[in-house]
Design a protein around this motif. Structure first.
Motif, mmCIF file in Angstrom:
data_model
loop_
_atom_site.group_PDB
_atom_site.id
_atom_site.type_symbol
_atom_site.label_atom_id
_atom_site.label_comp_id
_atom_site.label_asym_id
_atom_site.label_seq_id
_atom_site.Cartn_x
_atom_site.Cartn_y
_atom_site.Cartn_z
ATOM 1 N N ALA B 35 0.836 -1.195 0.000
ATOM 2 C CA ALA B 35 0.000 0.000 0.000
ATOM 3 C C ALA B 35 0.875 1.251 0.000
ATOM 4 O O ALA B 35 1.961 1.274 0.573
ATOM 5 N N ARG B 36 0.386 2.267 -0.680
ATOM 6 C CA ARG B 36 1.003 3.602 -0.614
ATOM 7 C C ARG B 36 2.446 3.631 -1.100
ATOM 8 O O ARG B 36 3.333 4.187 -0.459
ATOM 9 N N ARG B 37 2.653 2.983 -2.234
ATOM 10 C CA ARG B 37 3.953 3.037 -2.897
ATOM 11 C C ARG B 37 3.759 3.608 -4.289
ATOM 12 O O ARG B 37 2.721 3.385 -4.915
ATOM 13 N N ASP B 38 4.767 4.293 -4.768
ATOM 14 C CA ASP B 38 4.695 4.777 -6.146
ATOM 15 C C ASP B 38 4.952 3.634 -7.118
ATOM 16 O O ASP B 38 5.867 2.823 -6.916
ATOM 17 N N ILE B 39 4.138 3.579 -8.145
ATOM 18 C CA ILE B 39 4.304 2.554 -9.179
ATOM 19 C C ILE B 39 5.021 3.156 -10.383
ATOM 20 O O ILE B 39 5.940 2.561 -10.928
ATOM 21 N N LEU B 40 4.590 4.338 -10.795
ATOM 22 C CA LEU B 40 5.281 5.064 -11.864
ATOM 23 C C LEU B 40 5.596 6.453 -11.349
ATOM 24 O O LEU B 40 4.777 7.085 -10.678
ATOM 25 N N VAL B 41 6.772 6.926 -11.682
ATOM 26 C CA VAL B 41 7.215 8.211 -11.166
ATOM 27 C C VAL B 41 7.210 9.254 -12.280
ATOM 28 O O VAL B 41 7.687 8.990 -13.392
ATOM 29 N N GLU B 42 6.656 10.383 -11.972
ATOM 30 C CA GLU B 42 6.591 11.485 -12.922
ATOM 31 C C GLU B 42 7.991 11.824 -13.439
ATOM 32 O O GLU B 42 8.949 11.876 -12.673
ATOM 33 N N GLY B 43 8.074 12.040 -14.726
ATOM 34 C CA GLY B 43 9.353 12.414 -15.307
ATOM 35 C C GLY B 43 10.116 11.248 -15.903
ATOM 36 O O GLY B 43 11.036 11.448 -16.695
ATOM 37 N N THR B 44 9.761 10.039 -15.529
ATOM 38 C CA THR B 44 10.447 8.874 -16.081
ATOM 39 C C THR B 44 9.676 8.346 -17.297
ATOM 40 O O THR B 44 8.544 8.738 -17.554
ATOM 41 N N ALA B 45 10.319 7.434 -18.008
ATOM 42 C CA ALA B 45 9.673 6.850 -19.189
ATOM 43 C C ALA B 45 9.167 5.461 -18.846
ATOM 44 O O ALA B 45 9.964 4.564 -18.587
ATOM 45 N N PRO B 46 7.855 5.275 -18.832
ATOM 46 C CA PRO B 46 7.330 3.947 -18.516
ATOM 47 C C PRO B 46 7.684 2.963 -19.637
ATOM 48 O O PRO B 46 7.759 3.337 -20.802
ATOM 49 N N GLY B 59 -3.686 8.086 -9.766
ATOM 50 C CA GLY B 59 -2.736 8.995 -10.389
ATOM 51 C C GLY B 59 -2.817 10.322 -9.665
ATOM 52 O O GLY B 59 -3.910 10.765 -9.322
ATOM 53 N N TYR B 60 -1.686 10.928 -9.408
ATOM 54 C CA TYR B 60 -1.740 12.215 -8.701
ATOM 55 C C TYR B 60 -0.625 13.126 -9.171
ATOM 56 O O TYR B 60 0.335 12.689 -9.809
ATOM 57 N N ARG B 61 -0.792 14.397 -8.881
ATOM 58 C CA ARG B 61 0.260 15.370 -9.144
ATOM 59 C C ARG B 61 0.521 16.174 -7.881
ATOM 60 O O ARG B 61 -0.397 16.489 -7.129
ATOM 61 N N LEU B 62 1.773 16.490 -7.678
ATOM 62 C CA LEU B 62 2.183 17.319 -6.552
ATOM 63 C C LEU B 62 2.494 18.706 -7.088
ATOM 64 O O LEU B 62 3.258 18.843 -8.046
ATOM 65 N N LEU B 63 1.941 19.726 -6.449
ATOM 66 C CA LEU B 63 2.215 21.086 -6.915
ATOM 67 C C LEU B 63 3.385 21.677 -6.159
ATOM 68 O O LEU B 63 3.760 21.208 -5.088
ATOM 69 N N GLU B 64 3.922 22.724 -6.755
ATOM 70 C CA GLU B 64 5.076 23.375 -6.137
ATOM 71 C C GLU B 64 4.722 23.954 -4.775
ATOM 72 O O GLU B 64 5.588 24.116 -3.926
ATOM 73 N N ASN B 65 3.441 24.266 -4.588
ATOM 74 C CA ASN B 65 3.041 24.803 -3.292
ATOM 75 C C ASN B 65 2.737 23.699 -2.276
ATOM 76 O O ASN B 65 2.207 23.967 -1.203
ATOM 77 N N PRO B 82 -3.895 5.346 -21.751
ATOM 78 C CA PRO B 82 -4.496 4.873 -22.994
ATOM 79 C C PRO B 82 -3.768 3.639 -23.521
ATOM 80 O O PRO B 82 -2.565 3.489 -23.322
ATOM 81 N N PHE B 83 -4.521 2.763 -24.182
ATOM 82 C CA PHE B 83 -3.963 1.454 -24.526
ATOM 83 C C PHE B 83 -3.019 1.492 -25.720
ATOM 84 O O PHE B 83 -2.325 0.518 -25.959
ATOM 85 N N GLY B 84 -2.971 2.596 -26.432
ATOM 86 C CA GLY B 84 -2.204 2.579 -27.674
ATOM 87 C C GLY B 84 -0.911 3.367 -27.652
ATOM 88 O O GLY B 84 -0.249 3.495 -28.677
ATOM 89 N N ALA B 85 -0.528 3.900 -26.529
ATOM 90 C CA ALA B 85 0.666 4.742 -26.509
ATOM 91 C C ALA B 85 1.313 4.724 -25.139
ATOM 92 O O ALA B 85 0.634 4.617 -24.121
ATOM 93 N N LEU B 86 2.613 4.843 -25.146
ATOM 94 C CA LEU B 86 3.364 5.058 -23.912
ATOM 95 C C LEU B 86 3.989 6.435 -23.997
ATOM 96 O O LEU B 86 4.659 6.750 -24.984
ATOM 97 N N PRO B 87 3.773 7.258 -23.007
ATOM 98 C CA PRO B 87 4.430 8.572 -23.035
ATOM 99 C C PRO B 87 5.937 8.412 -22.896
ATOM 100 O O PRO B 87 6.400 7.487 -22.229
ATOM 101 N N ARG B 88 6.691 9.287 -23.538
ATOM 102 C CA ARG B 88 8.140 9.231 -23.318
ATOM 103 C C ARG B 88 8.474 9.801 -21.954
ATOM 104 O O ARG B 88 9.588 9.649 -21.462
ATOM 105 N N ARG B 89 7.549 10.508 -21.437
ATOM 106 C CA ARG B 89 7.748 11.082 -20.109
ATOM 107 C C ARG B 89 6.426 11.033 -19.370
ATOM 108 O O ARG B 89 5.462 11.673 -19.793
ATOM 109 N N GLN B 90 6.396 10.288 -18.314
ATOM 110 C CA GLN B 90 5.189 10.187 -17.492
ATOM 111 C C GLN B 90 4.887 11.568 -16.914
ATOM 112 O O GLN B 90 5.759 12.190 -16.309
ATOM 113 N N ASP B 91 3.667 12.043 -17.081
ATOM 114 C CA ASP B 91 3.377 13.409 -16.633
ATOM 115 C C ASP B 91 2.661 13.458 -15.287
ATOM 116 O O ASP B 91 2.214 14.528 -14.857
ATOM 117 N N HIS B 92 2.508 12.312 -14.644
ATOM 118 C CA HIS B 92 1.933 12.321 -13.292
ATOM 119 C C HIS B 92 2.384 11.048 -12.591
ATOM 120 O O HIS B 92 2.883 10.130 -13.224
#
Lengths: 261, 261
Positions: B35-46, B59-65, B82-92
């Motif tokens: 429980a409560r572990r990150d599975i994918l980290v923002e900024g990395t390539a899944p 899925g969540y985002r942390l703000l600068e504040n 989405p089932f048809g694409a992997l982002p080169r950079r995970q955005d969340h």
DNA sequence: CGGTTGCTTGAGATCCATCAATAGGAGTGG
DNA sequence: CCACTCCTATTGATGGATCTCAAGCAACCG
């Protein structure tokens, strides 16, 4: 120079001239519609995908309590829905904001070109990733940003998206939204949008009047609005085999293909 | 009983037994995470798509504040992207909420089965439409619904989505979210979630304690929360008359309640 | 012109956030 | 089994961000 759609997709994959011809071939059936008209009505079954060619549109939902929420803003070159499916029942309204020219793309035709070219498929999927990112970022804005931040963030996003299709320069862009539209997009009241807008104006960050937005200090605005363009998935495609890129971290001066190449 | 993913997809297309076998064949590489572990980290390539098999993720985002916004909740059977694409950079970020078992699906494998069977492709696109609808509805909630409405709406949605994969009955369902989680999903503070929860409780609509949600009057709750399940695009697929479905069909109260029809 | 639409401003009310403190439960180690 | 700690849920008091209501004003347009 091609059209806005193709131009935007170049950011998602290295399209060949043949790819671009294929894509342009989809735009046969075009229509024009006045400002503030519904294009697709909630509850009906759309027969084709809608691609905005000129003008701005929005998706919105009306609540039983009479309130309106804009769930997406569509700019020239934007596809109003995922490229691979048509819902049997439209779950929100699609409406023009100013005068709009759009194309109705048959699902089968789009599917055909995307299966015919891996680069087109890649570009379309990239576009879908961007749209998903925009939606997530809207959620973040509505949930955790103040009114002024939401507003600044929206302006930054629209400006950047317009740059992708050659409709904005460093100074600013056309901006057909009324304050009531902005309010419905950001979950605010028009009155409060007005006041937040004045905050941004009096800080010297923007001017907004007469359907024209001017950004006086883009970096400062982005900073004030917590705007980080990473969610738009830009800067990923190499333009030229021998064009070397220093692994650009996305934040300050992002370099996008705003030129016609 | 198949798996949750396949079970959910049956709502999107009439899958054949061969289709289901193909889909199940994708689930080779499984992992379990606390429980409560990150599975994918923002900024990395899944490197693969994540499919939740058991447990809840978000899925969540942390703000600068320092603020956190949950942008999506993932239940068993949900594909986290989405089932048809992997982002080169995970955005969340993607994180587990309770103990999660998930499968890492190679993009190529999923693409292959979806190209091999039009029914699978149809089901996957249907799922994507549903996910997009969920996102839009979250925007509507955050923008134009009161705290109690948002809360009620979320509970209705989760309950219905869990029913799709056989993890809820008419009474209620497991509910591993803390009030702080709910707050981050709905753009509220934990304190206010607590108070809104008490409103719903004292109205006799729900009970929520000890990781268990009970819905005492689903129709009343849906009404109070302005919940209209049309955005989930359910109820579209005719059953194959020959295919005896062993599992629970949709409960009567689940029938799309909107336009009489 | 008069009517409409969009923008602006003011005053007061409301919803929700913030700060702070208490209490209960689950795990942990002695 | 108890003392301890952490996490979650709860409650109260206060403040602030945003809404609501209301009015005035400017631009546009038939």
């Amino acid at each position: 120079m091609g059209d806005r759609f193709v131009r935007k997709l170049r950011n998602g994959a290295r399209l060949t001239p043949e790819d671009e011809t294929l894509l342009l071939g989809l735009l046969h059936s075009q229509r024009r519609i006045d400002a503030r008209r519904d294009i697709l009505v909630e509850g009906t079954a759309p027969r084709a995908l809608t691609l905005i060619l000129d003008g701005w549109a929005c998706g919105y939902r009306l609540l039983e309590n009479g309130k309106r929420q804009i769930v997406a803003l569509y700019l020239p070159g934007d596809l109003c829905g995922p490229f691979g499916a048509l819902p049997r029942r439209q779950d929100h309204m699609l409406a023009s904001l100013n005068q709009v020219r759009f194309a109705a793309l048959p699902l089968a035709a789009l599917r055909e070109v995307s299966q015919g070219s891996p680069r087109i498929a890649e570009a379309l999927w990239w576009d879908l990733l961007m749209v998903a990112g925009i939606g997530r970022e809207r959620i973040v804005s509505l949930g955790r940003r103040t009114a002024a931040e939401r507003l600044g963030h929206l302006l930054c996003e629209l400006h950047l998206r317009l740059q992708l299709v050659g409709l904005a320069d460093d100074k600013g862009c056309e901006f057909p939204l009324t304050q009531a539209d902005i309010a419905d997009a950001l979950g605010l009241t028009p009155v409060h949008v007005n006041r937040s807008l004045q905050d941004l104006r009096s800080s010297g960050l923007i001017s907004l009047s007469g359907r024209r937005l001017t950004l006086h200090d883009l970096d400062a605005l982005r900073c004030a609005a917590l705007f980080d363009p990473a969610y738009l998935h830009l800067g990923g495609v190499e333009r030229d085999p021998n064009h070397r890129r220093s692994e650009m971290p996305m934040s300050p001066s992002l370099r996008i293909s705003t030129d016609g190449r």
